[in-house]
Design a protein around this motif. Sequence first.
Motif, mmCIF file in Angstrom:
data_model
loop_
_atom_site.group_PDB
_atom_site.id
_atom_site.type_symbol
_atom_site.label_atom_id
_atom_site.label_comp_id
_atom_site.label_asym_id
_atom_site.label_seq_id
_atom_site.Cartn_x
_atom_site.Cartn_y
_atom_site.Cartn_z
ATOM 1 N N THR A 138 -2.264 3.200 13.929
ATOM 2 C CA THR A 138 -2.701 1.867 13.521
ATOM 3 C C THR A 138 -3.649 1.914 12.334
ATOM 4 O OG1 THR A 138 -2.481 1.097 15.803
ATOM 5 C CG2 THR A 138 -3.778 -0.262 14.296
ATOM 6 N N SER A 140 -4.396 4.612 10.404
ATOM 7 C CA SER A 140 -4.114 5.692 9.436
ATOM 8 C C SER A 140 -5.325 6.586 9.251
ATOM 9 C CB SER A 140 -3.663 5.100 8.094
ATOM 10 O OG SER A 140 -2.440 4.438 8.229
ATOM 11 N N SER A 299 3.621 7.240 9.277
ATOM 12 C CA SER A 299 2.319 6.956 8.669
ATOM 13 C C SER A 299 1.606 8.238 8.270
ATOM 14 C CB SER A 299 1.452 6.153 9.642
ATOM 15 O OG SER A 299 1.294 6.842 10.875
ATOM 16 N N ARG A 339 -8.614 2.158 4.537
ATOM 17 C CA ARG A 339 -7.717 1.462 5.475
ATOM 18 C C ARG A 339 -8.518 0.603 6.453
ATOM 19 N NH1 ARG A 339 -3.496 1.664 2.399
ATOM 20 N NH2 ARG A 339 -2.110 3.457 2.615
ATOM 21 N N GLY A 342 -9.296 -2.648 5.139
ATOM 22 C CA GLY A 342 -8.162 -3.517 4.860
ATOM 23 C C GLY A 342 -7.565 -3.342 3.483
ATOM 24 N N VAL A 343 -7.853 -2.226 2.809
ATOM 25 C CA VAL A 343 -7.325 -1.974 1.469
ATOM 26 C C VAL A 343 -5.904 -1.430 1.595
ATOM 27 C CG1 VAL A 343 -7.613 -0.659 -0.663
ATOM 28 C CG2 VAL A 343 -9.621 -1.548 0.540
ATOM 29 N N ASN A 344 -4.945 -2.081 0.977
ATOM 30 C CA ASN A 344 -3.550 -1.650 1.048
ATOM 31 C C ASN A 344 -3.240 -0.554 0.041
ATOM 32 O OD1 ASN A 344 -2.798 -3.456 3.120
ATOM 33 N ND2 ASN A 344 -2.598 -5.119 1.637
ATOM 34 N N SER A 345 -3.740 -0.683 -1.177
ATOM 35 C CA SER A 345 -3.496 0.306 -2.223
ATOM 36 C C SER A 345 -4.707 1.218 -2.342
ATOM 37 C CB SER A 345 -3.222 -0.382 -3.569
ATOM 38 O OG SER A 345 -3.175 0.577 -4.607
ATOM 39 N N VAL A 346 -4.535 2.480 -1.948
ATOM 40 C CA VAL A 346 -5.643 3.429 -2.023
ATOM 41 C C VAL A 346 -6.053 3.660 -3.472
ATOM 42 C CG1 VAL A 346 -6.319 5.822 -1.581
ATOM 43 C CG2 VAL A 346 -5.054 4.539 0.146
ATOM 44 N N GLY A 349 -8.150 0.867 -4.607
ATOM 45 C CA GLY A 349 -9.450 0.943 -3.956
ATOM 46 C C GLY A 349 -10.360 1.971 -4.598
#
Length: 367
Positions: A138, A140, A299, A339, A342-346, A349
């Motif tokens: 969940t 990651s 994942s 993660r 709530g950041v989708n693109s590392v 970020g």
Amino acid sequence: MERLAEVPDPRDPRGVRHALVHILALAATAVLAGATSLLAISEWAADAPQDVLLALGARHDPLITRHKVPGEATIRRVLVRVDADALDRAVGNWLADRQPKKAQATALRAIAVDGKSLRGAARANGRRIHLLAALDHTGSAVLAQLDVGEKTNEITCFQPLLDTVAGLAGAVVTSDALHTQCEDAHYLVTGRAAHYILIVKGNQKKLRRQLKSLPWRAIPLQGRTREVAHGRGEIRRIKVATVNSLLFPHARQAIQLKRRRTNRKTGKVTIKTIYAVTSLPADRAAPAQLAALIRGHWSIEALHHIRDVTFAEDASQLRTGNAPRAMATWRNLAIGALRLAGVNSVAAGLRCNARDPQRPLALLGLT
């Protein structure tokens, strides 16, 4: 900072200028701001504002207007000698403490186990460093990591790795076919009160033959999903059968997955059938849940991809002592912290953190 304080200092206390916690916190924060090497960590530290250095454990002296930061050589010496197992435990426990709790009592906690080689970090004898990790589906977040030694392999490290993961009871562990071993199944179910979903391939020939011989044509289709991504369309179909006499301990359900992939550019179609076993009974996991858990195992592959592409891990030729593993730990921490926020693109970020040194501190709870 409390978790990092659990890591023992390998240095002689005489003549120590920078506390171990300060050096470790600097490295963690710099990697969260996009640093991919020890030199980049030292450069980030040299540019960090005074309030940031104080928040990261710099020695406070009101008579000093500019705190001296550890240089690249000091950071290197520390990471080469640091207790890598203790560092992984500290970071894993910090991430585990912050994992979101399941909202429903019926929800299953899932942990993926897989290994990755640090391809650029070859030793003088040519041996690559290979790390085995356990990751929460969940969040990651890497909950544990272990160095697979030169004289052993992933199979023998499976149980020692999960020994360091707390609260495994009731969780389900997913892995690839390499860890489809009877001893590991006994360990999970009887030793840790956990469950498993394991892929079955050629290393378990008798079990695979038994799974293939089940009357799958008579079993109705129990789930179908469709996805379009990465230039291909994929349709996944699942069938599940309750079993009681498989040649594998604690197996309660057999799973057949069929993946039909269509290359949208060439039109080529490939169909692959995958078999798996699970200790989850039918009343604990419906076919749709099993399909999601098997899909969720990827994942950990996504984590490895991010470490390679975004952090250029395989291009790094850092190879001395425990430094390569320590850098892998910081990358796991950075990905997990982003993660959790709530950041989708590392990658995005990291760029955001690089523009403001206060942002990594907020992600690590140091403000």
